[in-house]
Design a protein around this motif. Structure first.
Motif, PDB file in Angstrom:
ATOM      1  N   SER A 284      -2.237 -14.847  11.086  1.00 49.54           N
ATOM      2  CA  SER A 284      -2.433 -14.216  12.388  1.00 49.54           C
ATOM      3  C   SER A 284      -3.013 -15.283  13.315  1.00 49.54           C
ATOM      4  O   SER A 284      -3.258 -16.417  12.906  1.00 49.54           O
ATOM      5  CB  SER A 284      -3.379 -13.017  12.254  1.00 49.54           C
ATOM      6  OG  SER A 284      -4.587 -13.422  11.645  1.00 49.54           O
TER       7      SER A 284
ATOM      8  N   ARG B  99      -5.277  -8.958   5.017  1.00 48.43           N
ATOM      9  CA  ARG B  99      -4.061  -8.182   4.776  1.00 48.43           C
ATOM     10  C   ARG B  99      -2.860  -9.128   4.664  1.00 48.43           C
ATOM     11  O   ARG B  99      -2.884 -10.248   5.160  1.00 48.43           O
ATOM     12  CB  ARG B  99      -3.819  -7.144   5.871  1.00 48.43           C
ATOM     13  CG  ARG B  99      -3.559  -7.715   7.234  1.00 48.43           C
ATOM     14  CD  ARG B  99      -3.563  -6.657   8.338  1.00 48.43           C
ATOM     15  NE  ARG B  99      -3.289  -7.248   9.626  1.00 48.43           N
ATOM     16  CZ  ARG B  99      -4.183  -7.894  10.371  1.00 48.43           C
ATOM     17  NH1 ARG B  99      -5.416  -8.045   9.941  1.00 48.43           N
ATOM     18  NH2 ARG B  99      -3.844  -8.404  11.528  1.00 48.43           N
TER      19      ARG B  99
ATOM     20  N   GLU C 239       1.031  -8.905   5.627  1.00 50.47           N
ATOM     21  CA  GLU C 239       2.052  -8.135   6.344  1.00 50.47           C
ATOM     22  C   GLU C 239       3.415  -8.749   6.051  1.00 50.47           C
ATOM     23  O   GLU C 239       3.597  -9.962   6.198  1.00 50.47           O
ATOM     24  CB  GLU C 239       1.786  -8.161   7.849  1.00 50.47           C
ATOM     25  CG  GLU C 239       0.458  -7.543   8.235  1.00 50.47           C
ATOM     26  CD  GLU C 239       0.122  -7.721   9.717  1.00 50.47           C
ATOM     27  OE1 GLU C 239      -0.767  -7.020  10.199  1.00 50.47           O
ATOM     28  OE2 GLU C 239       0.750  -8.580  10.374  1.00 50.47           O
TER      29      GLU C 239
ATOM     30  N   TYR D 230       7.361  -8.882   7.015  1.00 46.24           N
ATOM     31  CA  TYR D 230       8.304  -8.611   8.100  1.00 46.24           C
ATOM     32  C   TYR D 230       9.706  -9.049   7.686  1.00 46.24           C
ATOM     33  O   TYR D 230       9.870  -9.978   6.897  1.00 46.24           O
ATOM     34  CB  TYR D 230       7.919  -9.381   9.368  1.00 46.24           C
ATOM     35  CG  TYR D 230       6.653  -8.924  10.030  1.00 46.24           C
ATOM     36  CD1 TYR D 230       6.682  -8.022  11.093  1.00 46.24           C
ATOM     37  CD2 TYR D 230       5.417  -9.410   9.613  1.00 46.24           C
ATOM     38  CE1 TYR D 230       5.508  -7.619  11.721  1.00 46.24           C
ATOM     39  CE2 TYR D 230       4.243  -9.007  10.239  1.00 46.24           C
ATOM     40  CZ  TYR D 230       4.296  -8.115  11.291  1.00 46.24           C
ATOM     41  OH  TYR D 230       3.136  -7.708  11.917  1.00 46.24           O
TER      42      TYR D 230
ATOM     43  N   LYS E   3       8.197  -4.793  10.752  1.00 50.80           N
ATOM     44  CA  LYS E   3       7.240  -4.774   9.644  1.00 50.80           C
ATOM     45  C   LYS E   3       7.762  -3.828   8.566  1.00 50.80           C
ATOM     46  O   LYS E   3       8.028  -2.659   8.834  1.00 50.80           O
ATOM     47  CB  LYS E   3       5.863  -4.325  10.100  1.00 50.80           C
ATOM     48  CG  LYS E   3       4.795  -4.443   9.006  1.00 50.80           C
ATOM     49  CD  LYS E   3       3.474  -3.814   9.380  1.00 50.80           C
ATOM     50  CE  LYS E   3       2.717  -4.646  10.363  1.00 50.80           C
ATOM     51  NZ  LYS E   3       1.327  -4.140  10.579  1.00 50.80           N
TER      52      LYS E   3
ATOM     53  N   GLU F   8       2.743  -3.440   4.314  1.00 50.97           N
ATOM     54  CA  GLU F   8       1.447  -4.087   4.504  1.00 50.97           C
ATOM     55  C   GLU F   8       0.573  -3.815   3.296  1.00 50.97           C
ATOM     56  O   GLU F   8       0.545  -2.701   2.771  1.00 50.97           O
ATOM     57  CB  GLU F   8       0.768  -3.551   5.769  1.00 50.97           C
ATOM     58  CG  GLU F   8      -0.565  -4.193   6.058  1.00 50.97           C
ATOM     59  CD  GLU F   8      -1.169  -3.724   7.374  1.00 50.97           C
ATOM     60  OE1 GLU F   8      -2.410  -3.679   7.460  1.00 50.97           O
ATOM     61  OE2 GLU F   8      -0.415  -3.409   8.310  1.00 50.97           O
TER      62      GLU F   8
ATOM     63  N   LYS G 237      -0.669   0.605  -0.338  1.00 49.05           N
ATOM     64  CA  LYS G 237      -0.706   1.932   0.269  1.00 49.05           C
ATOM     65  C   LYS G 237       0.245   2.901  -0.400  1.00 49.05           C
ATOM     66  O   LYS G 237       0.066   4.099  -0.356  1.00 49.05           O
ATOM     67  CB  LYS G 237      -0.400   1.831   1.760  1.00 49.05           C
ATOM     68  CG  LYS G 237      -1.456   1.077   2.539  1.00 49.05           C
ATOM     69  CD  LYS G 237      -1.108   1.039   4.012  1.00 49.05           C
ATOM     70  CE  LYS G 237      -2.218   0.375   4.807  1.00 49.05           C
ATOM     71  NZ  LYS G 237      -1.896   0.286   6.230  1.00 49.05           N
TER      72      LYS G 237
END
Length: 196
Positions: A26, A84, A86, A88, A99, A102, A194
């Motif tokens: 990021s 995290r 992520e 993509y 995305k 995650e 998740k």
């Protein structure tokens, strides 16, 4: 500014079959996050690591589309630590990549914290497939195999190869990296998925 095309050309000059993944951070990552990215990319031979700098998501989508890269991994932060992962995929119909998934990072152990000070770069990596894994465990490691484009195996490794060992404490997955002699070479990290 660094030359992204030369990094990608260099990868394809060395690898004619492997489909690469692009790894970056990021914006404005901490030193700890930069170190984690360097270390995780060193054990993913199919990865091309680039410095994010001022690149926007639109820029990153353009790069993965132009060079036919199927996956982009962005390591995000939480309070100065890797926070995290992520995932993509290229998006031809929109400026930004799409995305697809995650994962939360709930802690990392870097090589320096394992007492390792030398640089490590492996030529091959697998996810260790243990006989003790049940059907649900296998579902998770098959998912990780797909995300990181790493094969599953319980075969003996050659020199300069490594394996990821996944231990389950659901919803957490503890991932450690070992060389072919069974030495923990890091980085080690804990993921919270998740849902798969």
């Amino acid at each position: 500014m660094f030359d992204i095309p030369s990094k990608i050309r260099e990868f394809f000059n060395k690898n004619t079959i492997i489909q690469p993944i692009l790894i970056t951070s990021s914006r404005d990552p901490s030193q700890r996050t930069r170190t984690f990215i360097n270390e995780i990319s060193s054990v993913l031979p199919n990865s091309i690591k680039i410095t994010r700098g001022k690149l926007s998501l639109e820029d990153l989508n353009y790069i993965i589309l132009k060079y036919n890269i199927e996956e982009l991994i962005i390591i995000g932060e939480f309070k100065g630590n890797p926070g995290r992962i992520e995932i993509y995929i290229p998006n031809k119909n929109y400026d930004r990549p799409k995305k697809s998934f995650e994962m939360i990072i709930n802690g990392v152990t870097l090589r320096k914290e394992l007492g390792i000070n030398e640089k490590i770069k492996v030529k091959g990596v697998v996810i260790k497939k243990l006989n003790e894994y049940n059907e649900i465990d296998l579902k998770y490691i098959e998912f990780l195999s797909k995300i990181f484009k790493i094969p599953l195996s319980n075969e003996n490794l050659k020199d300069n190869e490594a394996y990821l060992l996944v231990k389950f404490n659901l919803p957490m997955l503890d991932i450690s990296v070992f060389n072919n002699k069974g030495k923990n070479i890091g980085p080690n990290f804990r993921l919270k998925l998740k849902g798969v």
